[in-house]
Scaffold this motif. Structure first.
Motif: not given
Length: 332
Positions: A8-11, A21, A25, A45, A51, A53, A56, A306
């Motif tokens: 997951d990238l927490s979009p 977001s 998640s 990122h 994004i 996250s 992290t 993903s």
């Protein structure tokens, strides 16, 4: 059939917020646990408006606090952005809060553009080149304290948080094999060296205190829906996002469109189709066939998916459909 996990990238979607977001998640992790997924990993990122996250380890704690059994970790922490001691302390803390459930996946890319990387790292000359040494240093900081050890991570020491190496090339395949660590390949966006990297890793693997045989996890983009047409429609969000990435015009994650015609140039379509060559997109029967084919191709030990879907309810439905596909494959 092999276990499935979630990346997951927490979009941050168009019209959405960072808070939303991060809550999404958390919801996704709870649903992943309920549906039998093995791991829920979050990616680091920076400087990306789509994004959420970036911090992290904090997001990992946010997710782990809402779950009970699923392993939660990083996919990954970009180690050159940090000192090994800081990461040992962060993940030692997570391991103390959520015993036996924390994974530490490590990468060596910046996870951002070079200007932001400079702001993160300060010293760009040595960061990436030091990656193998930093991994070994981090292993030592998370392991048992030796008699002559000068620096001790508190928390962190003797937590023995499992370390994974992540990669999209041969470099981390060589290093993971040499150090006897599990290896995760980013075939969800970098397909070119997948098979050769897995071959290198397996051939060069040396047993270690953490692992006695090679262990591979492979990543795929996954969008499942009730029909192939609906899944392909939902997947246009990811296609738009990749076009924007190629144009260096990053933005929030876009809603799907009826057609990509007119939204990408021919060379951009080729780029996206190539990057997404292993994407598992379709209705229930289509994704079962694609998963079975991909696992047969890679001989992977785990699959991490993903799910780049704009609508959260449809994302949760995709999660359920992948879990059903995994159970169907197990029963076959």
């Amino acid at each position: 059939m092999i276990p499935f996990s979630v990346l997951d990238l927490s979009p941050i979607t168009e019209g959405g917020s960072v808070a939303q977001s991060l809550q999404n998640s958390r919801r996704l992790a709870v649903a992943a646990e309920e549906n039998g997924y093995k791991r829920f990993w979050l990616a680091e990122h920076h400087g990306m408006t789509g994004i959420a996250s970036a911090a992290t380890s904090i997001v990992i704690s946010h997710v782990a606090s809402a779950t009970k059994t699923i392993r939660v970790g990083s996919g990954g922490i970009m180690l050159p952005n940090h000192s090994p001691l800081v990461i040992a302390e962060q993940f030692g803390t997570l391991a103390a809060l959520y015993p036996g459930r924390i994974d530490l996946g490590l990468g060596r890319a910046p996870g951002t553009d070079m200007r932001t990387a400079q702001a993160l790292r300060r010293n760009m000359e040595t960061s990436s080149n030091n990656f193998p040494n930093d991994v070994v240093e981090l292993q030592a900081l998370l392991g048992p304290i030796s008699e002559d050890q000068k620096i001790v991570a508190v928390p962190g020491a003797d937590s023995n948080v499992p370390i994974w190496l992540l990669g999209s090339s041969h470099f981390s395949a060589h290093l993971a094999g040499m150090l006897g660590l599990p290896f995760a390949f980013a075939s969800h966006f970098a397909p070119d060296m997948l098979l050769s990297a897995l071959e290198i890793y397996r051939e060069r693997f040396t047993p270690s205190a953490q692992l006695d045989r090679p262990h591979v996890m492979v990543g795929v983009m996954g969008v499942a829906a009730d029909t192939d047409d609906e899944a392909n429609h939902l997947f246009t969000s990811m296609q738009q996002s990749f076009v924007a990435l190629r144009r260096n015009a990053r933005g929030r994650f876009p809603p799907p469109v009826q057609s990509m015609d007119g939204l990408w140039a021919p060379d951009e379509k080729i780029f996206v189709d190539h990057a997404m060559r292993y994407a598992v997109v379709g209705g229930p029967e289509s994704i079962r066939k694609k998963i079975a084919s991909f696992v047969d191709l890679t001989k992977a030990d785990e699959l991490i998916v993903s799910m780049p879907i704009f609508d959260m309810d449809k994302r949760l439905h995709s999660l359920e459909l992948f879990a059903k596909a995994q159970r169907a494959l197990m029963a076959a």
